[in-house]
Each structure stands twice: as structure tokens, then as C-alpha cells.
Design an enzyme around this catalytic site. Structure first.
Site, PDB file in Angstrom:
ATOM      1  CD  GLU A  58      10.674  12.480  11.361  1.00  0.00           C
ATOM      2  OE1 GLU A  58       9.506  11.855  11.547  1.00  0.00           O
ATOM      3  OE2 GLU A  58      11.655  12.088  10.556  1.00  0.00           O
TER       4      GLU A  58
ATOM      5  CB  CYS B  94      13.494   8.957   7.992  1.00  0.00           C
ATOM      6  SG  CYS B  94      14.485   7.753   6.907  1.00  0.00           S
TER       7      CYS B  94
ATOM      8  CD  GLU C 299      13.044   4.210   8.402  1.00  0.00           C
ATOM      9  OE1 GLU C 299      12.969   5.168   9.333  1.00  0.00           O
ATOM     10  OE2 GLU C 299      12.826   4.313   7.057  1.00  0.00           O
TER      11      GLU C 299
ATOM     12  CE  LYS D  93      -1.962   2.627   3.016  1.00  0.00           C
ATOM     13  NZ  LYS D  93      -1.709   3.789   2.052  1.00  0.00           N
TER      14      LYS D  93
HETATM   15  P1  NAD Z   1       1.981   8.503   7.911  1.00  0.00           P
HETATM   16  O1  NAD Z   1       2.845   7.772   8.784  1.00  0.00           O
HETATM   17  O2  NAD Z   1       0.722   8.595   8.424  1.00  0.00           O
HETATM   18  O3  NAD Z   1       1.816   7.792   6.615  1.00  0.00           O
HETATM   19  C1  NAD Z   1       2.697   6.792   6.144  1.00  0.00           C
HETATM   20  C2  NAD Z   1       1.951   5.463   5.332  1.00  0.00           C
HETATM   21  O4  NAD Z   1       1.222   5.000   6.432  1.00  0.00           O
HETATM   22  C3  NAD Z   1       0.763   5.828   4.169  1.00  0.00           C
HETATM   23  O5  NAD Z   1       0.976   5.062   3.282  1.00  0.00           O
HETATM   24  C4  NAD Z   1      -0.401   6.010   5.153  1.00  0.00           C
HETATM   25  O6  NAD Z   1      -1.590   5.908   4.347  1.00  0.00           O
HETATM   26  C5  NAD Z   1      -0.262   4.907   6.277  1.00  0.00           C
HETATM   27  N1  NAD Z   1      -0.706   4.811   7.506  1.00  0.00           N
HETATM   28  C6  NAD Z   1      -1.088   5.807   8.046  1.00  0.00           C
HETATM   29  N2  NAD Z   1      -1.583   5.443   9.320  1.00  0.00           N
HETATM   30  C7  NAD Z   1      -1.970   3.937   9.288  1.00  0.00           C
HETATM   31  C8  NAD Z   1      -2.235   2.952   9.797  1.00  0.00           C
HETATM   32  N3  NAD Z   1      -2.666   3.164  11.356  1.00  0.00           N
HETATM   33  N4  NAD Z   1      -2.407   1.721   9.564  1.00  0.00           N
HETATM   34  C9  NAD Z   1      -1.844   1.500   8.201  1.00  0.00           C
HETATM   35  N5  NAD Z   1      -1.127   2.326   7.394  1.00  0.00           N
HETATM   36  C10 NAD Z   1      -1.151   3.721   8.083  1.00  0.00           C
HETATM   37  O7  NAD Z   1       2.908   9.717   7.345  1.00  0.00           O
HETATM   38  P2  NAD Z   1       2.062  10.900   6.832  1.00  0.00           P
HETATM   39  O8  NAD Z   1       0.892  11.524   7.507  1.00  0.00           O
HETATM   40  O9  NAD Z   1       1.989  10.903   5.407  1.00  0.00           O
HETATM   41  O10 NAD Z   1       3.334  12.235   7.542  1.00  0.00           O
HETATM   42  C11 NAD Z   1       3.005  12.408   8.686  1.00  0.00           C
HETATM   43  C12 NAD Z   1       4.505  12.821   9.061  1.00  0.00           C
HETATM   44  O11 NAD Z   1       5.268  11.339   9.332  1.00  0.00           O
HETATM   45  C13 NAD Z   1       5.939  13.481   8.495  1.00  0.00           C
HETATM   46  O12 NAD Z   1       5.510  15.011   8.747  1.00  0.00           O
HETATM   47  C14 NAD Z   1       6.952  12.979   8.770  1.00  0.00           C
HETATM   48  O13 NAD Z   1       7.326  13.478  10.137  1.00  0.00           O
HETATM   49  C15 NAD Z   1       6.533  11.503   9.118  1.00  0.00           C
HETATM   50  N6  NAD Z   1       6.933  10.616   8.091  1.00  0.00           N
HETATM   51  C16 NAD Z   1       8.123   9.980   8.581  1.00  0.00           C
HETATM   52  C17 NAD Z   1       8.534   9.144   7.242  1.00  0.00           C
HETATM   53  C18 NAD Z   1       9.891   8.409   7.560  1.00  0.00           C
HETATM   54  O14 NAD Z   1      10.498   7.788   6.310  1.00  0.00           O
HETATM   55  N7  NAD Z   1      10.393   8.002   8.540  1.00  0.00           N
HETATM   56  C19 NAD Z   1       8.131   9.043   6.044  1.00  0.00           C
HETATM   57  C20 NAD Z   1       6.844   9.680   5.897  1.00  0.00           C
HETATM   58  C21 NAD Z   1       6.588  10.714   6.935  1.00  0.00           C
END
Ligand code: NAD
Length: 487
Positions: free
Chosen positions: A386, A287, A253, A179
Site C-alpha cells: 500500500e 484505503c 480496518e 485518540k
Molecule cells: P498508523 O497506523 O501508524 O497510525 C494510525 C493511528 O494509529 C494514529 O492515531 C497513530 O497514532 C496510532 N497508532 C500507531 N501505532 C499504534 C499502536 N501500536 N497502538 C495504538 N495506536 C497506534 O499510520 P501512519 O503512520 O500515520 O501511516 C502509515 C501508513 O499507514 C500509510 O502510509 C498507509 O499506508 C497506512 N494508513 C492506512 C490507513 C487506512 O485508512 N487504512 C490510514 C492511515 C494510514
């Protein structure tokens, strides 16, 4: 719109979604729609998981193939990806604002490299080992593929972070439901085209599209054996809770707030040349980068000036222009988050040394100037959370012990860097910082070395041989006498 798909990639074929909603992807630079895909519903996830389950359980299927046969298909997959490399880089850049110069070194390079790396590894790795029992007889210890993997990935390096999971999972003999993040679905569909062209068997790779709720449905699906996630701490915690209840193996991660420790013997001229990649890569949407800069009292002003000058001279603009180093942030929401952090830094008494706002010459796109803060301490929100944008906080330290203490005074433990004329001094410091990765005078992800974090930065490791272990389970098969021996 440039990229419109009306079907999902499930079970080796392009199939209509059971729902009728769509996801429209918007360019981070122009704010215009650039593509559309169907939004999957629960019934599509059911179909995807069932296809992955069937492919995994097939006694003559992918999981039962000889490693060399899987490796051959993975190498074909790598070739198909390489042929589309420019398109991958362009699609990622249009969706999340990644400068193409960064994309060419990451999104256009890592995926094929990783497929080759894990194809080679699985061919060489002994998968069964016969051990004389400590009591009597013999035990055959076997690495078996773990099963159906749910891979949930974010938007910041969508291809690389997906391939961190896909390549070792394929090598091990697992099947997957992936996904992608809704912001970056278009490159995932290009990957499906490459997979189909490479002859990845039906059901081995399935892609479902949607947001958090669909992700949660996939993670908790009873047909899934393992979850691999990259993204925010909040989502990681929700997924870990779900997997805890289900006793389902999970690798996470998550984020970082890594320290860049500048030592008093730094060669500033040489160090500054590496700081874009180590501190600001992908306009901060990376990250592992160091976003808390620790500067010694004796050279604090000099380091602040060097960072301010760097932030001021990085070229901001169209991410498709190969000269651009700072593109827009992924979304309006993400820019809002980053701007609220800048406002919080100012409200907390921080001094903006460079940037601090939107670039005046760009009236479209979710741009934020590279921003450098001084005058805050390590307990401030800006030094602890972050931000995921181009915002650096520079903190003072008195001696090396204090620098190490500040580096470790964080909920995160993903990356970090040290900057010194003496690499041995740098190594001594690296050994004292509790993070999963560290760089002495620079950092680049090495696909052959484990990557991941401690504390809130996650659980488990990806990449290297250690990353393959996450997709195997160990089975011990006991014989009162050795296999093939008569009693
Ligand atoms: P997020 O963690 O909400 O989303 C990442 C992925 O997880 C997406 O595919 C999302 O649809 C999915 N997802 C979210 N909640 C889920 C759940 N409960 N169960 C299953 N899947 C789920 O990230 P975001 O809202 O796009 O970004 C928010 C913050 O997250 C950013 O500002 C940043 O600080 C952090 N981030 C970190 C990384 C990293 O590489 N460590 C990557 C993206 C975002």
C-alpha cells in the site's frame, strides 16, 4: 496560528493536560503551523478512561438511557456538526491536504448522516428477544452495550473514520476515549465543541492527543472494554497482539491494494469519468481505492493512454481551492514514503507513463504528481504494497480467469472495482474476488452496508447494522418459566 487550544476535552469539560508538551499541526499545503493542542500524557489517559468508565457504569447514565433518549442527543449532535460543516472541511483540508471538493462529499457529509442513521437504527432495533428454551423454560436474549471503547483513528478521513466508530458506539450506549492521529487533531477538537454544544453527557466522549505510544497505552488500559482501530497494517498487528493478550474485542480496518479490473468490453469514455474517485481520491490517501489496474491485452495501450491522460489533466494545487482535485500529501514523511516507492518502481524496471515527480509549479507543500506505472508485474513491490499516494500500477492480463487470479493474489482484501458494459459480467467477477467491498463501474461507501476487509485488510466490519453489533454484547437470561409467568 488559526486554531490554538490550551486544554483537552475530558469528562465533558476543557481541562489542562498533566503534561506540558504541545502538538503543533502544520499545513500540508503551506508547511506553516496552523494550530496547536496540548499533548496528552498517561495521566490524562487515566483521567479520560476513568471518566468514560464512570459515565458507563452510572446506573442512570448514558448506557442505561432509553434508546430514544440517546437518539435524540445524537440528532442534536448531528445538527451541531452540520452547523460547523464548512469549518470541518476546511480544517481537515488544511491539515491533510484533502481537496475541499472531496471533503464536502465526505468529511462534511458522512458524520452527520451516520449519527442520524444509527439514531434511527437503535430506535427501531429490538434489543431483547424472548426465546422458548430448547430444553425447558424461556431465555431472554439481550443486546447490552459493550462498555468503554478506545477508538484510535488515522489522518486520511479523520472525521468520517472516527464517526464510523463513534456513531454506532453512542447508539449502543457505550462511552468512548478517542485518540486522533497527531497530524489531524484540530478537527477532533472541533468535534468536542459540537459534542459539548449538543449536550453529550460528561464522560461519554473524551479525546486524548498523542502518537503511537499514547495510543498503545490507551489500547492496553485496564478500564477499556473494546478497541476500534483504523490505520496501517503494522499498527493493527501491534494492537491485535495487545488485545489478544488481554482478550479484548477489537475491530481493525487496515490497508488495501485493491484491483481495478478493466474488462475488454469497457466503455472507456464513461469509465474514465469515475476513475478519479475510484483510483486517486484524496491523492491516493484512501484505503479502499483501486491502485492496481488490471488491463486486458487487447485494450492495454488504450487503457494506459486513458490513465496517463487522466493523471495529466487533474488539477493539482491548493486543497482549499474548490477546483483542485489533487492536493498535497499529509506530511513530509508521507511524501518521502511515496517518493521512495516511485524510485523503487523505476529501479524495478517500471516505465513512468505519467507524473513521477513533484509538480514544478508548486514550491511549497508536500505535493506529488499523479503517477502511472507500466511494465511491472503483480509480484513487484509497487503492485503488492500500500503506497497511500497518487501512484497507479497497470498490469496486463490475458483472460478473465487470470484477472481474477491477479486480483486475489494480494495480502490485502479491502476493496476493488470492475469496469464493463455488462453489469451482470461485473457482478460475476465481484463474486469471485475475495474482498470486503467491491464496485461495479464505480464505488462509493454506503453507510448502510458493512465495510471492512479480509486478510491483512482487517478484522470485523464497520457501518450498517453489522457495525452496530460490534458495540453490543449478547446476554442470555434464563427463566425456568417465562419472565413474569408464575410456576
Ligand atoms: P498508523 O497506523 O501508524 O497510525 C494510525 C493511528 O494509529 C494514529 O492515531 C497513530 O497514532 C496510532 N497508532 C500507531 N501505532 C499504534 C499502536 N501500536 N497502538 C495504538 N495506536 C497506534 O499510520 P501512519 O503512520 O500515520 O501511516 C502509515 C501508513 O499507514 C500509510 O502510509 C498507509 O499506508 C497506512 N494508513 C492506512 C490507513 C487506512 O485508512 N487504512 C490510514 C492511515 C494510514
Amino acid at each position: 496560528m488559526e486554531h490554538v487550544y490550551d486544554r483537552l476535552y475530558l469528562d465533558g469539560d476543557w481541562i489542562e493536560s498533566s503534561g506540558d508538551a504541545v502538538i503543533t499541526v502544520v499545513s500540508a499545503a503551506t508547511e506553516e503551523p496552523i494550530g496547536q493542542v496540548p499533548e496528552a500524557v498517561a495521566a490524562d489517559v487515566d483521567r479520560a478512561v476513568a471518566a468514560a468508565r464512570r459515565a458507563f457504569d452510572d446506573p442512570l447514565g448514558w448506557s442505561a438511557w432509553e434508546p430514544k433518549d440517546r437518539a435524540a442527543v445524537m440528532r442534536r449532535f448531528a445538527e451541531e456538526i452540520e452547523e460547523r460543516s464548512t469549518d470541518f472541511v476546511r480544517r481537515v483540508s488544511m491539515q491533510n491536504g484533502m481537496p475541499v471538493v472531496v471533503g464536502a462529499q465526505t468529511e462534511g457529509t458522512y458524520p452527520a448522516k451516520l449519527l442520524h442513521y444509527y439514531a434511527d437504527l437503535i430506535e427501531l432495533m429490538p434489543l431483547e428477544q424472548s426465546r422458548r428454551s430448547m430444553v425447558s423454560g424461556t431465555t431472554l436474549v439481550r443486546r447490552a452495550p459493550l462498555g468503554v471503547v478506545a477508538a484510535v483513528v488515522p489522518w486520511n478521513f479523520p472525521q468520517s473514520l472516527l464517526m464510523f466508530k463513534l456513531a454506532p458506539a453512542l447508539a449502543a450506549g457505550c462511552t468512548l476515549v478517542v485518540k486522533p492521529a497527531p497530524e489531524t487533531v484540530l478537527d477532533a477538537f472541533l468535534l468536542a465543541e459540537a459534542a459539548q454544544a449538543a449536550g453529550i453527557p460528561a464522560g461519554v466522549l473524551n479525546i486524548v492527543t498523542g502518537g503511537r505510544d499514547l495510543g498503545a497505552y490507551l489500547v492496553g488500559h485496564r478500564g477499556v472494554d473494546k478497541v476500534a482501530f483504523t490505520g496501517s497494517v503494522a499498527a493493527g498487528q501491534a494492537i491485535a497482539e495487545q488485545c489478544g493478550r488481554l482478550l479484548r474485542p477489537v475491530t481493525l480496518e487496515l490497508g488495501g491494494k485493491s484491483a481495478g479490473i478493466v474488462l475488454d468490453d469497457v466503455d472507456l469514455g464513461a469509465a474514465v469519468r469515475e476513475w478519479y474517485g475510484a483510483f486517486l481520491l484524496n491523492q491516493g490517501q484512501t484505503c479502499y481505492i483501486s491502485t492496481r489496474i488490471l488491463a486486458p491485452e487487447s485494450r492495454y495501450d488504450e487503457i494506459l493512454d486513458a490513465l496517463g491522460a487522466l493523471a495529466g489533466r487533474l488539477r493539482i494545487g491548493d486543497p482549499l481551492d474548490p477546483k483542485t482535485l489533487i492536493g498535497p500529501l499529509v506530511s513530509q514523511r508521507q511524501r518521502g514514503r511515496v517518493e521512495s516507492y516511485i524510485a523503487a518502481g523505476i529501479a524495478a524496471g517500471g516505465r513512468v507513463v505519467a507524473g513521477g515527480g513533484r509538480p514544478p509549479h508548486l514550491d511549497r507543500g508536500w505535493y506529488v504528481q499523479p503517477t502511472v506505472f507500466a511494465g511491472l508485474d503483480n509480484d513487484s513491490v509497487l503492485a503488492q504494497e500500500e503506497i497511500f499516494g497518487p501512484v497507479l500500477t497497470v498490469l496486463r492480463y490475458r483472460d478473465v480467469d487470470e484477472a481474477v487470479r491477479l486480483a486475489n493474489d494480494s495480502d490485502f482484501g479491502l476493496g476493488g472495482t470492475v469496469w464493463t458494459s455488462d453489469p451482470q459480467r461485473g457482478l460475476d467477477i465481484a463474486r469471485r474476488v475475495r474482498t470486503g467491498s467491491f464496485g461495479v463501474n464505480g464505488f462509493t461507501l454506503d453507510p448502510g452496508a458493512p465495510f471492512g476487509g479480509v486478510k491483512h485488510s482487517g478484522l470485523g466490519r464497520e457501518l450498517g447494522p453489522e457495525g452496530l453489533a460490534a458495540y453490543h454484547h449478547l446476554q442470555s437470561i434464563y427463566f425456568p418459566t417465562g419472565p413474569g409467568e408464575s410456576a
